[in-house]
Design a protein around this motif. Sequence first.
Motif, mmCIF file in Angstrom:
data_model
loop_
_atom_site.group_PDB
_atom_site.id
_atom_site.type_symbol
_atom_site.label_atom_id
_atom_site.label_comp_id
_atom_site.label_asym_id
_atom_site.label_seq_id
_atom_site.Cartn_x
_atom_site.Cartn_y
_atom_site.Cartn_z
ATOM 1 N N ARG A 74 3.663 -3.388 13.310
ATOM 2 C CA ARG A 74 2.230 -3.265 13.580
ATOM 3 C C ARG A 74 1.654 -2.049 12.866
ATOM 4 N N PHE A 75 0.582 -2.303 12.112
ATOM 5 C CA PHE A 75 -0.190 -1.241 11.470
ATOM 6 C C PHE A 75 -1.605 -1.328 12.009
ATOM 7 N N ASP A 76 -2.026 -0.344 12.792
ATOM 8 C CA ASP A 76 -3.369 -0.383 13.361
ATOM 9 C C ASP A 76 -4.434 0.072 12.371
ATOM 10 N N THR A 77 -4.054 0.905 11.423
ATOM 11 C CA THR A 77 -4.961 1.405 10.392
ATOM 12 C C THR A 77 -4.170 1.554 9.100
ATOM 13 N N PRO A 78 -4.850 1.712 7.990
ATOM 14 C CA PRO A 78 -4.124 1.997 6.755
ATOM 15 C C PRO A 78 -3.368 3.324 6.874
ATOM 16 N N THR A 79 -2.091 3.288 6.599
ATOM 17 C CA THR A 79 -1.237 4.478 6.601
ATOM 18 C C THR A 79 -0.395 4.435 5.335
ATOM 19 N N GLU A 80 0.320 5.500 5.074
ATOM 20 C CA GLU A 80 1.217 5.496 3.924
ATOM 21 C C GLU A 80 2.284 4.413 4.074
ATOM 22 N N GLU A 81 2.782 4.217 5.294
ATOM 23 C CA GLU A 81 3.794 3.184 5.536
ATOM 24 C C GLU A 81 3.223 1.790 5.267
ATOM 25 N N TRP A 82 1.981 1.560 5.703
ATOM 26 C CA TRP A 82 1.313 0.280 5.443
ATOM 27 C C TRP A 82 1.152 0.071 3.945
ATOM 28 N N LEU A 83 0.682 1.104 3.243
ATOM 29 C CA LEU A 83 0.499 1.029 1.799
ATOM 30 C C LEU A 83 1.810 0.687 1.101
ATOM 31 N N ASP A 84 2.884 1.368 1.470
ATOM 32 C CA ASP A 84 4.191 1.097 0.861
ATOM 33 C C ASP A 84 4.641 -0.337 1.133
#
Length: 162
Positions: A74-84
């Motif tokens: 789960r990604f609630d907002t754009p994060t570095e982990e989401w981007l990767d």
Amino acid sequence: MKQTVYHGSTEQVRHPEIRESDRLLDYGKGFYTTTSEEQATLWVKRKLGKAGGTGYVNVYEVDDGCYAHLRILRFDTPTEEWLDFVMANRTDESFVHDYDLVYGPVADDRVYAAFALYENGVLNKKELIAELKTYVLVDQWLFHTQRALEYLIFKHAKEISI
């Protein structure tokens, strides 16, 4: 409480399935839905294109038992982990993940314009994330496994004509 999600398609999809895509997608292969009926309608219109015709916004409920039984990212907002994660899915054909369900922001055309700035070194990762957090992003739910699809209950389909 059951969550309502929508899937835009050129057909009614009473029995969703995992299909291979001819292109690399944000969260990998699977069955994509959103909590935004408006976004699902846009997906239908994009699929119908200039030729027009009839498509469907398929409406489902997510059985909340899934949260205890599925492997969920789960990604609630754009994060570095989401981007990767998105970049790996979009650029590395050999990248595979083992999540049943992935939830997070849609990387739409506007987001990909910002991604291009990152890929070309104009923005660094932190600047890109800061930029993306200024956008109003809709969500997407990827049902990545057959097991995850068992928690998706078809309710009805709404016809969309253009």
